[in-house]
Design an enzyme around this catalytic site. Structure first.
Site, short mmCIF file in Angstrom:
data_model
loop_
_atom_site.label_atom_id
_atom_site.label_comp_id
_atom_site.label_asym_id
_atom_site.label_seq_id
_atom_site.Cartn_x
_atom_site.Cartn_y
_atom_site.Cartn_z
N LYS A 154 -12.42 6.50 12.25
CA LYS A 154 -10.97 6.41 12.00
C LYS A 154 -10.24 7.72 12.32
CE LYS A 154 -11.60 2.31 10.17
NZ LYS A 154 -11.26 1.97 8.81
N GLU B 85 0.83 -1.21 0.00
CA GLU B 85 0.00 0.00 0.00
C GLU B 85 0.86 1.25 0.00
OE1 GLU B 85 -3.97 -1.65 2.32
OE2 GLU B 85 -2.30 -0.94 3.51
#
Ligand code: 5RP
Length: 230
Positions: free
Chosen positions: A125, A107
């Site tokens: 988050k 990623e």
């Protein structure tokens, strides 16, 4: 609000940013899965002409199932137009903890090659300080695991080898390595920890993404909020 609905809103909104001709980084996780599914729907319905670089075997499997053509980062001289990915924690400076899915190494490579790195999240988050809820995942060579765990303890962390679910023994990454989850109860200096972890022999990479995200798309009850880095 339902977290899954928020994730879907963020993923679907980000998929609308994509236009024909783009090369897209395809992230890993449940939020990005909504974006990949929405992109697949656009490929089929509109003939959207894109190519994706998957960040994991999971993302590759999903993208293929959705009919999204894939390409190899090594073949892209101009890099990626956009990378779409989720995160486990996002702080006010857009620094991230990623890697719940053990895909953080690929990623980070993909995000670093993109002109815009768009992070897709639900509101849970967002944190004031990284590391208050989630550990920092550190991908290591198995033979270096004990040494890296001792070094993490010296850095003030509590390390644990991530164990498989429906698989005995450690989680094995797409690179054939292990993941050590390092709990820090709040990171006071994530940029320094970034460098200290990378310096440890046997560490491939870790889940701190410092100064990489350009945009954050937050799904919520009123639709989506788009935050852009200044
Ligand atoms: C995988 C990741 C994911 O992007 C991150 O864990 C967020 O996942 P989700 O969208 O399922 O909450 O970093 O390695």
């Amino acid at each position: 609000m339902d977290q899954t609905v928020a994730k879907r809103r963020a993923g679907e909104a980000a998929a609308r940013w994509v236009t024909s001709g783009m090369h897209i980084g395809l992230g890993t996780g449940s939020t990005t899965a909504f974006a990949i599914q929405a992109l697949g729907a656009r490929v089929r319905a509109e003939g959207l002409a894109i190519a994706g670089v998957p960040t994991s075997s999971a993302a590759a499997v999903l993208a293929r199932a959705e009919g999204i053509p894939l390409c190899d980062l090594n073949d892209l001289r101009g890099g990626l137009d956009l990378a779409l990915d989720g995160a486990d924690e996002v702080d006010p400076q857009f620094n991230l903890i990623k890697g719940r899915g053990a895909a953080h190494t690929r990623e980070k490579i993909v995000a670093q090659q993109a002109r815009r790195f768009v992070v897709l999240i639900d509101p849970t988050k967002q944190v004031d300080q990284l590391g208050t809820r989630m550990p920092v995942p550190v991908e290591v060579l198995p033979m270096a695991a004990a040494a890296v765990m001792r070094a993490i303890e010296q850095l003030g962390g509590r390390p644990a080898i991530r164990m498989g679910v429906r698989k005995d023994g450690p989680v094995v990454t797409d690179q054939g390595l292990w993941v050590i989850d390092a709990r820090f109860e709040g990171l006071h200096d994530p940029a320094s920890l970034n460098h200290e972890l990378l310096m440890l022999p046997g560490v491939l990479d870790h889940g701190l993404f410092i100064g990489m995200a350009t945009d954050v798309v937050v799904g919520g009850p009123e639709g989506v909020e788009v935050l852009q880095h200044r």
